[in-house]
Motif scaffolding. Sequence first.
Motif, PDB file in Angstrom:
ATOM      1  N   UNK A 150       0.803  -1.229   0.000  1.00  0.00           N
ATOM      2  CA  UNK A 150       0.000   0.000   0.000  1.00  0.00           C
ATOM      3  C   UNK A 150       0.831   1.273   0.000  1.00  0.00           C
ATOM      4  N   UNK A 151       2.164   1.162   0.061  1.00  0.00           N
ATOM      5  CA  UNK A 151       3.008   2.363   0.031  1.00  0.00           C
ATOM      6  C   UNK A 151       3.257   2.842  -1.393  1.00  0.00           C
ATOM      7  N   UNK A 152       2.788   2.081  -2.361  1.00  0.00           N
ATOM      8  CA  UNK A 152       3.016   2.408  -3.770  1.00  0.00           C
ATOM      9  C   UNK A 152       1.669   2.488  -4.494  1.00  0.00           C
ATOM     10  N   UNK A 153       1.558   3.417  -5.408  1.00  0.00           N
ATOM     11  CA  UNK A 153       0.313   3.621  -6.155  1.00  0.00           C
ATOM     12  C   UNK A 153      -0.171   2.310  -6.778  1.00  0.00           C
ATOM     13  N   UNK A 154      -1.403   1.976  -6.522  1.00  0.00           N
ATOM     14  CA  UNK A 154      -1.981   0.766  -7.068  1.00  0.00           C
ATOM     15  C   UNK A 154      -1.740  -0.468  -6.230  1.00  0.00           C
ATOM     16  N   UNK A 155      -1.009  -0.330  -5.139  1.00  0.00           N
ATOM     17  CA  UNK A 155      -0.695  -1.467  -4.255  1.00  0.00           C
ATOM     18  C   UNK A 155      -0.260  -2.701  -5.032  1.00  0.00           C
ATOM     19  N   UNK A 156       0.852  -2.612  -5.775  1.00  0.00           N
ATOM     20  CA  UNK A 156       1.321  -3.781  -6.528  1.00  0.00           C
ATOM     21  C   UNK A 156       1.804  -4.882  -5.597  1.00  0.00           C
ATOM     22  N   UNK A 157       2.056  -6.064  -6.152  1.00  0.00           N
ATOM     23  CA  UNK A 157       2.451  -7.224  -5.357  1.00  0.00           C
ATOM     24  C   UNK A 157       3.887  -7.078  -4.858  1.00  0.00           C
ATOM     25  N   UNK A 158       4.137  -7.625  -3.669  1.00  0.00           N
ATOM     26  CA  UNK A 158       5.471  -7.598  -3.073  1.00  0.00           C
ATOM     27  C   UNK A 158       5.718  -8.932  -2.383  1.00  0.00           C
ATOM     28  N   UNK A 159       6.923  -9.486  -2.512  1.00  0.00           N
ATOM     29  CA  UNK A 159       7.247 -10.775  -1.920  1.00  0.00           C
ATOM     30  C   UNK A 159       7.596 -10.623  -0.451  1.00  0.00           C
ATOM     31  N   UNK A 160       7.654 -11.725   0.275  1.00  0.00           N
ATOM     32  CA  UNK A 160       7.904 -11.692   1.712  1.00  0.00           C
ATOM     33  C   UNK A 160       9.265 -11.091   2.040  1.00  0.00           C
ATOM     34  N   UNK A 161      10.290 -11.421   1.241  1.00  0.00           N
ATOM     35  CA  UNK A 161      11.627 -10.913   1.517  1.00  0.00           C
ATOM     36  C   UNK A 161      11.698  -9.402   1.343  1.00  0.00           C
ATOM     37  N   UNK A 162      11.185  -8.897   0.238  1.00  0.00           N
ATOM     38  CA  UNK A 162      11.206  -7.451  -0.003  1.00  0.00           C
ATOM     39  C   UNK A 162      10.312  -6.720   0.999  1.00  0.00           C
ATOM     40  N   UNK A 163       9.204  -7.350   1.391  1.00  0.00           N
ATOM     41  CA  UNK A 163       8.332  -6.742   2.390  1.00  0.00           C
ATOM     42  C   UNK A 163       9.061  -6.565   3.716  1.00  0.00           C
ATOM     43  N   UNK A 164       9.912  -7.531   4.065  1.00  0.00           N
ATOM     44  CA  UNK A 164      10.668  -7.423   5.302  1.00  0.00           C
ATOM     45  C   UNK A 164      11.742  -6.361   5.262  1.00  0.00           C
ATOM     46  N   UNK A 165      12.135  -5.941   4.055  1.00  0.00           N
ATOM     47  CA  UNK A 165      13.174  -4.920   3.916  1.00  0.00           C
ATOM     48  C   UNK A 165      12.612  -3.502   3.898  1.00  0.00           C
ATOM     49  N   UNK A 166      11.353  -3.351   3.577  1.00  0.00           N
ATOM     50  CA  UNK A 166      10.783  -2.031   3.286  1.00  0.00           C
ATOM     51  C   UNK A 166      10.108  -1.401   4.500  1.00  0.00           C
ATOM     52  N   UNK A 167      10.654  -0.282   4.951  1.00  0.00           N
ATOM     53  CA  UNK A 167      10.044   0.456   6.062  1.00  0.00           C
ATOM     54  C   UNK A 167       8.768   1.163   5.614  1.00  0.00           C
ATOM     55  N   UNK A 168       8.758   1.701   4.392  1.00  0.00           N
ATOM     56  CA  UNK A 168       7.579   2.414   3.906  1.00  0.00           C
ATOM     57  C   UNK A 168       6.395   1.459   3.765  1.00  0.00           C
TER      58      UNK A 168
END
Length: 546
Positions: A499-517
């Motif tokens: 939800x931090x990016x326009x359109x709420x695109x898909x994100x994997x578990x690893x990248x989700x764990x890296x992203x503070x936003x």
Amino acid sequence: MLETGPNLAPLEVSLSDDPRVVKKAATEDYTTHVVPLSWRSSKKSLSMSWYSLVSGMFYLVTAATLAAVVGTANTLIGGALAVAVFGLFGSIVSRYAAKTGLTVALISQRLFGVTGSIVAPLILAATSIYYAVFESSVIAHAFYGYIGVLDIRVWNAIAVVMSLPLIMGGIRRWMDKYNAALLPVYWIGLIIVVVLAARQGDTSGWLSHAPQTSVDLSAPGWLYAFFVYLGSLVFMMFTMDFARFGKPNDARINGIGIFGPVFYFFVYIANGLIGIFIAYAAGLSGQISDTAVVDTIVGLLGTWGLLLVWVTQARINTANFYVASTNIEALWTRVFRTELPRVIAVLICGGITYLFMLTDVLSYLLVALAWQGAFIAAWASMTLVHIYLSPSGDGHGLPEFRPGRLANFGAGAWIWFASSILGIVLYQYGGSIGATWSTPVTFVLAAAAYATVFKLQSKNILLQRSHDPRDEVADIWETRVKCHVCDHSYIAVEMDRDPSTTGSPAICAACAGLSRSYRRACIEEHTQPASEQTLDQPHAHSDQAR
């Protein structure tokens, strides 16, 4: 592409593995991801990797030491209880791991919250390294004592360096093949040692051996022996990280023959009998140590004995370093929010192990393991309770583990910390009663407390969010979804919307764990009323902010 709503970015899906992910998995083994069904191992491959843990001098020494304290009969009764209990627990945990494909780090997020779970991979990595220190020290001592040249510090380095290349390729690439080749060497070598020991020493009455002096153990001898074996509950954490590679269709067989009672029979009964027999034949009662048993083996077989010692310790060290490196990798990712290549994680584990070997290992190793053992006992009991009370998971038959759908802390985290600290205090200041009973007390208290708050925990730890990619595909285990951050495709099981990016695109578990936003946006979405959880206004505009 799959359209899912007027405000959502379409999911980019496929039904086959991403070649880039497969190439990376050859060394990374999906350390920070869910293991897809296409990467699961055969029963033979998985058993050979897991059975590396059966060959450790630690088990021989432990059984021989217990026999010197409580007698052979009590030691074997305690070992039989350990086989039954560990066999049951291992079967339960292995089936759950095969069903979910989760690591210790990922399932701990559901138990303790995103932040509270960080301690789990730290504890497992540290414990694995301590065991690697012990086993590597045995190898170094054997070579130093037999060859007699070079400084012991050089042999320490050689012992570590010899083990590291064996686990660079992960479970499927090399560990199973290496351990399959050396397993017969281990058992044949020990049988030969037993035969030679029987010829050279007095072995009459070894099965009926009883201690000459009594010690206040604050428990019957057989129960004391069982409690000592109970200190190896770290096996349950190892099981989670290995059994996730098992095929769901093989879960029942694997739960009995690989991770269940068959395995623990070899660990505690077969190894125990051999350890007791060798120590008794060599007249080592009362002065049992890892080095004494090693010296006996090398003395009986000479160069072949040296090879046997290396085989036993190198095999178990593949598992120690594998678990340590994968959990160091998971911990590094969570703490520093950057990816750590597996090769670097392995080298870090090797370096830490070598530094510990330069110190007076036994002066702190047993105490450190006892302290960490309290956290491990509590983790194991809470995991078992969670599996029992939530067999169908939180949705789609799975526990929720995605970092954007869990709170920072759950009630489970406070129970884990409190029960573990209580166990440590009991061990340190409870005298003989505390030393004997700290592990079972910690196990029972943690289980009871977690069962009491389970419903409240489940209600409060889950973030209320809309738009789940799992609901947007036909098969969450076969459909691959492309992550908008790393551009790689992973199974829908682990995918979330960002939800931090326009359109709420898909994100994997690893990248989700890296992203503070991503994390901030997920919490913000959770705090909004359900009617306001729309995607017309994204919470932030940062594609890969971390």
